[in-house]
Structures are given as structure tokens and as C-alpha cells.
Design a protein around this motif. Structure first.
Motif, short mmCIF file in Angstrom:
data_model
loop_
_atom_site.label_atom_id
_atom_site.label_comp_id
_atom_site.label_asym_id
_atom_site.label_seq_id
_atom_site.Cartn_x
_atom_site.Cartn_y
_atom_site.Cartn_z
N GLU A 75 24.11 -58.16 12.63
CA GLU A 75 25.03 -58.85 11.73
C GLU A 75 24.57 -60.30 11.60
O GLU A 75 24.30 -60.97 12.61
CB GLU A 75 26.45 -58.80 12.28
CG GLU A 75 27.02 -57.40 12.39
CD GLU A 75 28.33 -57.38 13.13
OE1 GLU A 75 29.39 -57.45 12.48
OE2 GLU A 75 28.28 -57.29 14.38
N ASP A 76 24.46 -60.79 10.38
CA ASP A 76 24.08 -62.18 10.15
C ASP A 76 25.22 -63.12 10.50
O ASP A 76 26.40 -62.81 10.26
CB ASP A 76 23.68 -62.40 8.69
CG ASP A 76 22.34 -61.79 8.35
OD1 ASP A 76 21.49 -61.68 9.26
OD2 ASP A 76 22.13 -61.43 7.18
N LEU A 77 24.88 -64.26 11.06
CA LEU A 77 25.84 -65.33 11.29
C LEU A 77 25.62 -66.36 10.18
O LEU A 77 24.51 -66.85 10.00
CB LEU A 77 25.60 -65.97 12.66
CG LEU A 77 25.62 -65.01 13.86
CD1 LEU A 77 25.15 -65.70 15.12
CD2 LEU A 77 27.01 -64.43 14.05
N VAL A 78 26.65 -66.67 9.44
CA VAL A 78 26.49 -67.53 8.26
C VAL A 78 27.51 -68.66 8.28
O VAL A 78 28.58 -68.56 8.89
CB VAL A 78 26.64 -66.72 6.95
CG1 VAL A 78 25.63 -65.60 6.88
CG2 VAL A 78 28.05 -66.18 6.81
N VAL A 79 27.16 -69.75 7.59
CA VAL A 79 28.07 -70.86 7.39
C VAL A 79 28.49 -70.89 5.93
O VAL A 79 27.81 -70.35 5.06
CB VAL A 79 27.43 -72.21 7.78
CG1 VAL A 79 27.16 -72.27 9.27
CG2 VAL A 79 26.14 -72.46 7.00
N GLN A 80 29.62 -71.52 5.67
CA GLN A 80 30.08 -71.68 4.30
C GLN A 80 29.21 -72.72 3.60
O GLN A 80 29.02 -73.81 4.11
CB GLN A 80 31.54 -72.14 4.29
CG GLN A 80 32.17 -72.20 2.92
CD GLN A 80 32.44 -70.82 2.35
OE1 GLN A 80 32.89 -69.93 3.06
NE2 GLN A 80 32.17 -70.63 1.08
N GLY A 81 28.67 -72.40 2.45
CA GLY A 81 27.83 -73.34 1.73
C GLY A 81 26.41 -73.35 2.26
O GLY A 81 25.93 -72.35 2.82
N ARG A 82 25.75 -74.50 2.15
CA ARG A 82 24.34 -74.60 2.53
C ARG A 82 24.19 -75.36 3.85
O ARG A 82 24.81 -76.40 4.06
CB ARG A 82 23.54 -75.32 1.45
CG ARG A 82 23.57 -74.62 0.09
CD ARG A 82 22.54 -75.22 -0.85
NE ARG A 82 22.68 -76.66 -0.99
CZ ARG A 82 21.77 -77.46 -1.54
NH1 ARG A 82 20.64 -76.94 -1.99
NH2 ARG A 82 21.98 -78.74 -1.66
N LEU A 83 23.33 -74.84 4.72
CA LEU A 83 23.08 -75.49 6.00
C LEU A 83 22.53 -76.90 5.81
O LEU A 83 22.87 -77.82 6.55
CB LEU A 83 22.10 -74.65 6.83
CG LEU A 83 21.66 -75.27 8.15
CD1 LEU A 83 22.83 -75.42 9.09
CD2 LEU A 83 20.56 -74.44 8.79
N SER A 84 21.66 -77.09 4.82
CA SER A 84 21.07 -78.42 4.60
C SER A 84 22.13 -79.46 4.28
O SER A 84 22.04 -80.62 4.69
CB SER A 84 20.03 -78.35 3.48
OG SER A 84 20.57 -77.75 2.32
N ASP A 85 23.18 -79.05 3.55
CA ASP A 85 24.30 -79.97 3.27
C ASP A 85 25.03 -80.30 4.56
O ASP A 85 25.42 -81.46 4.79
CB ASP A 85 25.28 -79.33 2.29
CG ASP A 85 24.67 -79.14 0.90
OD1 ASP A 85 23.69 -79.83 0.57
OD2 ASP A 85 25.19 -78.28 0.15
N LEU A 86 25.22 -79.30 5.40
CA LEU A 86 25.93 -79.49 6.66
C LEU A 86 25.20 -80.46 7.57
O LEU A 86 25.81 -81.35 8.18
CB LEU A 86 26.09 -78.12 7.32
CG LEU A 86 26.86 -77.97 8.62
CD1 LEU A 86 27.41 -76.55 8.74
CD2 LEU A 86 25.96 -78.25 9.82
N VAL A 87 23.88 -80.31 7.67
CA VAL A 87 23.08 -81.19 8.54
C VAL A 87 23.06 -82.61 7.99
O VAL A 87 23.21 -83.59 8.74
CB VAL A 87 21.65 -80.64 8.68
CG1 VAL A 87 20.75 -81.66 9.38
CG2 VAL A 87 21.67 -79.33 9.47
N THR A 88 22.88 -82.75 6.68
CA THR A 88 22.89 -84.08 6.07
C THR A 88 24.22 -84.77 6.33
O THR A 88 24.28 -85.96 6.67
CB THR A 88 22.63 -83.98 4.56
OG1 THR A 88 21.39 -83.31 4.32
CG2 THR A 88 22.58 -85.37 3.92
N ALA A 89 25.32 -84.03 6.17
CA ALA A 89 26.65 -84.58 6.43
C ALA A 89 26.80 -84.98 7.90
O ALA A 89 27.48 -85.97 8.20
CB ALA A 89 27.72 -83.56 6.05
#
Length: 207
Positions: A75-89
Motif C-alpha cells: 500500500e502506498d503512503l501518500v501526502v495531500q498535494g505535492r511533497l515538494s510544496d510541503l518541504v518548501t513550506a
């Protein structure tokens, strides 16, 4: 008789196909967590952040996989939206909590043309790894988180560029699978990596 054999064959094929198939995905929340007791800087520096790039070679929202050995399922573990946005934030929040003025700037490459947009220091980079492996066996679940970020900073005044290998790994074992533990370990690993940059000398100077 032939029909019975055909049914048996189809049942076996179906089992093989779906026994190792992906299921899910499982949505998790991952983000930067600031350490307690941060004191904002007295003299604020302007830090220009360009969007961090996802260089993992994986879908931008996928941050890991949960594997069950007994059924060979994943099963994939996923975040809402894009990971790159999350890291930048995460980098933005870490800087702001320390009193820096943060603004968005265009992407830049070390040694290339730079649009500082009024910033004193520029920050950008690549996400080399941000991944959680969860392996589930009988009464034993192993969690393994890995974060690697290659960040670059540029002192606009001196034009000195520095690269920073930011990394952290976390491991844990439990008797069950808990999405909350995935979130905790990945967030802790990301926060530790981000905070490594906050200790850099180029971010302690005042303009």
C-alpha cells in the motif's frame, strides 16, 4: 469437469495477480515541527526561497510503502498535494519562526544568473529522499524513515555559494501498524534535516 478445472485455474491466476498487488493508498500528514524554545532573531535577514525540486524519481505525493510479507501486498503512503510544496513550506516555517523575513524568488542555479529580488541570502535545493518503508510481519512491524535534502545557499553580497547535505534517518518497531507513527517518524526526520541548515553560519549573519 472441464468447467471445474477452468474455475480452479482462474482462481489460482486471480490469487497470483492480486496477492502481490498494490492496495490503498494510505493518506498521512507530514510536516515541519519546530523545536521548543526558539527565540526570533533581533536583526531580521531577508531569505529568498526558490521552490525545492523533487529529485526522488517517484510520484510527487508518494512518501513510502507499507508491505505485508504474509500476503505480498503493498500500500502506498501518500501526502495531500505535492511533497515538494510541503518541504518548501517547511523551510519557510523554520526560518520565519527564527525571525527571518522570507520571500519567494525564482529558481536559480549556483554559478548562474540570479534574481535576488531584494533578498540577502537565497535558498533552494533538491529532495533526494523522503521515504518511509513499513514492513509488516507476524506481530512485528518495522518502520524505517529516510530523509536526504541537498540544499544550496547563496550570499547575495559576496556571491559565495554553499551546499548542504541535510539528512536524518529514523527506525522503530511495534506490534501493529499505526499511521500516526508513520507521520511522527517522517515529520521528525524532515524537521531534523531542516534544522541542520538553521545552524549554518550564513543564516546567523545580520544584513
Amino acid at each position: 469437469m472441464k468447467e471445474a478445472r477452468w474455475t480452479l485455474v482462474m482462481t489460482m491466476v486471480t490469487g497470483l495477480l492480486f496477492g502481490c498487488a498494490h492496495q490503498g493508498p494510505i493518506l498521512v500528514k507530514v510536516g515541519y515541527q519546530a523545536p521548543a524554545g526558539i527565540v526570533p532573531a533581533k536583526h531580521k535577514m531577508v531569505v529568498g526561497i526558490s521552490h525545492f525540486q523533487d529529485a526522488r524519481g517517484k510520484p510527487n505525493s508518494v512518501v513510502g510503502v507499507k508491505s505485508k510479507v504474509s500476503t505480498e501486498s503493498q500500500e502506498d503512503l501518500v501526502v495531500q498535494g505535492r511533497l515538494s510544496d510541503l518541504v518548501t513550506a517547511g523551510f519557510k516555517e523554520a526560518l520565519q519562526k527564527r525571525g527571518y523575513v522570507v520571500k519567494d524568488v525564482p529558481a536559480w542555479q549556483p554559478g548562474g544568473a540570479v534574481d535576488a529580488a531584494g533578498a540577502d541570502v537565497l535558498l533552494g535545493g533538491e529532495i533526494k529522499s523522503l521515504w518511509m518503508e513499513v514492513t509488516s510481519k507476524a506481530l512485528k512491524v518495522r518502520y524505517k524513515a529516510d530523509v536526504k535534502i541537498l540544499a544550496s545557499t547563496l550570499d547575495v553580497e559576496t556571491q559565495v555559494t554553499r551546499t548542504h547535505d541535510l539528512n536524518c534517518a529514523q527506525e522503530r518497531e511495534d506490534i501493529k501498524f499505526y499511521p500516526e507513527l508513520v507521520e511522527s517518524l517522517l515529520s521528525e526526520a524532515l524537521s531534523t534535516a531542516v534544522d541542520q541548515l538553521m545552524k549554518g553560519e550564513e543564516l546567523k549573519k545580520s544584513p
